[in-house]
Write an enzyme that holds these catalytic residues in place. Sequence first.
Site, PDB file in Angstrom:
ATOM      1  N   LYS A 194       0.846  -1.197   0.000  1.00 48.64           N
ATOM      2  CA  LYS A 194       0.000   0.000   0.000  1.00 48.64           C
ATOM      3  C   LYS A 194       0.883   1.249   0.000  1.00 48.64           C
ATOM      4  CE  LYS A 194      -1.885   2.876   2.894  1.00 48.64           C
ATOM      5  NZ  LYS A 194      -1.986   4.113   2.092  1.00 48.64           N
ATOM      6  N   GLU A 268       9.859   0.993  10.593  1.00 45.96           N
ATOM      7  CA  GLU A 268      10.809   2.098  10.427  1.00 45.96           C
ATOM      8  C   GLU A 268      10.022   3.358  10.737  1.00 45.96           C
ATOM      9  OE1 GLU A 268      13.909   1.802   9.852  1.00 45.96           O
ATOM     10  OE2 GLU A 268      14.166  -0.153   8.902  1.00 45.96           O
ATOM     11  N   CYS A 302      13.049  11.074   7.738  1.00 43.91           N
ATOM     12  CA  CYS A 302      12.944  10.588   9.118  1.00 43.91           C
ATOM     13  C   CYS A 302      14.276  10.653   9.838  1.00 43.91           C
ATOM     14  CB  CYS A 302      12.434   9.161   9.109  1.00 43.91           C
ATOM     15  SG  CYS A 302      13.351   8.139   7.951  1.00 43.91           S
ATOM     16  N   GLU A 403       8.744  15.656  16.179  1.00 45.43           N
ATOM     17  CA  GLU A 403       9.139  15.576  14.780  1.00 45.43           C
ATOM     18  C   GLU A 403       8.376  16.635  13.980  1.00 45.43           C
ATOM     19  OE1 GLU A 403       8.233  11.853  12.917  1.00 45.43           O
ATOM     20  OE2 GLU A 403      10.273  11.751  12.141  1.00 45.43           O
TER      21      GLU A 403
END
Length: 504
Positions: A194, A268, A302, A403
């Site tokens: 996906k 991850e 990231c 973040e």
Amino acid sequence: MPEYYSGEIRENHQKAIKEATSSINTDVFIDGQFQPPVDGEYYETVDPAVAEPIAEVARGRAGDVDAAVQAAQDAAEDWSETVPPERQTVLRELADGVRENLDEFALLESLDSGKPLDVAEGEIKRGIKYLEYYAGLTRSIEGKQLPYDADSHIYTRREPYGVVGQIIPWNFPFVMVAYKVGPALATGNATVLKPASETPLTALRFAQVAREVAPDGVINVVPGFGSESGDALTSHSEVRKIAFTGSTEVGREIMRNAADRAAPVTLELGGKSPFIVFPDADIDTAVEAVAGVIYYNTGQSCDAPTRVFVHEDVETEFMKAFRERTAEEVVGDPLQEDTTMGPLVSASQFDTVMNYNDIAETEGVTIDVGGDIPDNTECEHGWFVNPTVFTDADNDMRVAQEEIFGPCETIITWSDYDEMIRQANDTEYGLAAGMATENLSLAHETAEKIEAGNIWVNKYATLPPGVPFGGYKQSGLGREHSREALLTYTQCKTVDIATDQSPM
Ligand code: NAP
Ligand code: MG
């Protein structure tokens, strides 16, 4: 090299969108065929540089996931029994098929994500390299013979799971396809993938390549939303392993879904990685290591070094050089050759990033550079922001803990080594870290003390195929990009045969 477009940005993009979408198929890809989604619904994927639709994409749901998993299960029966050279050939042909259409992939990636065209091209090439790397690794999958019992012949086999579910984010759309599909196929699994709803186009273009070279059902692509096709995939009883890249929050949810049937997951997830500038650092090296990643992809990486710990003795020198380097960034049309920073991926990401400027001000942080949007007409329609530097920050402030996923650097000054290390580790994340120093002993010692999966010294975020990547703490589970990835896509079977029967 990609072909660049010139003229007014909207015209440019309309022309480019027409060219890029002329031969793509945006249905669900199941059992080697494109087909309309079961519910017949589509959604628009949008070009973030001009905030205009690119294409209508299938909104896959549980019914599509069921069909895709069934096709993958059927395909896995034969695929799991292929010998490594057969799987190597398929992975090589997938890589070749992408390479033959490199310009088309690069343009689609640039339009869908906002990456500058040459950056997009570089990333497609990187994905090709990874597919080739995993093609090579197919031949390295092997078991062991265990000489622990005189009357037995004991050996292990590494066997695939069957159907794996793979979910990827929008920040590196095609590279992530290669990171996921490569090890899954190399080890004899069939996949249902996906892509992120914001950036499905290169994964679907890859399906077109797969249709030509991979056995039907070995690669299935179900676009759609996380709460629909994504949730259906991670909850499906026949999906035997899940690989996910994305936010920590969704990662936890996926792990909970998988726990219901004890399916293994690799994750991850996010990061808030420190970069330490020691007093003996070569300042140009330090500045380039940080700026080269925090501004790359408009900060949507990231592993970006989002917290710079600069020693007080070199703060003035570092900041002067860092401001100069920041001013070199050219924010603008991703289809123009001199652009180094495109827009953020979506309106919601734009809102998130702009909101952190308000948060910074409320917390008493100084917005030393940026914090606003570019004032050129090229940027007036899309989700562009200027590179931003926060100073006078403490590690416990929100801009240092959360973040942001934008081109925003937080600078923290330090003087005491032990306290700096404590702060560098004082985060829920542990994806990566970097440092600049000329002192090798100090580099080794610091690398050992930092809680993170990847540490770079006098460089940052170089990740050639073969080098393990993945996080400590809430940045993830398992390692990708390397032989370690093969272990996460296989299960170990031990066979123990009695050899003490009397001779004939
Ligand atoms: P996200 O919201 O977690 O989405 C990632 C993927 O998961 C998308 O395909 C998304 O679908 C899907 N998804 C969302 N909710 C789901 C659910 N309940 N069940 C199943 N799938 C679901 O992350 P994002 O905001 O797109 O991406 C940015 C994040 O990814 C950042 O936090 C970043 O740090 C992390 N990231 C980590 C790495 C790494 O290697 N460690 C690499 C890249 C990014 P939709 O597209 O429909 O939302
Ligand atoms: Mg999302």
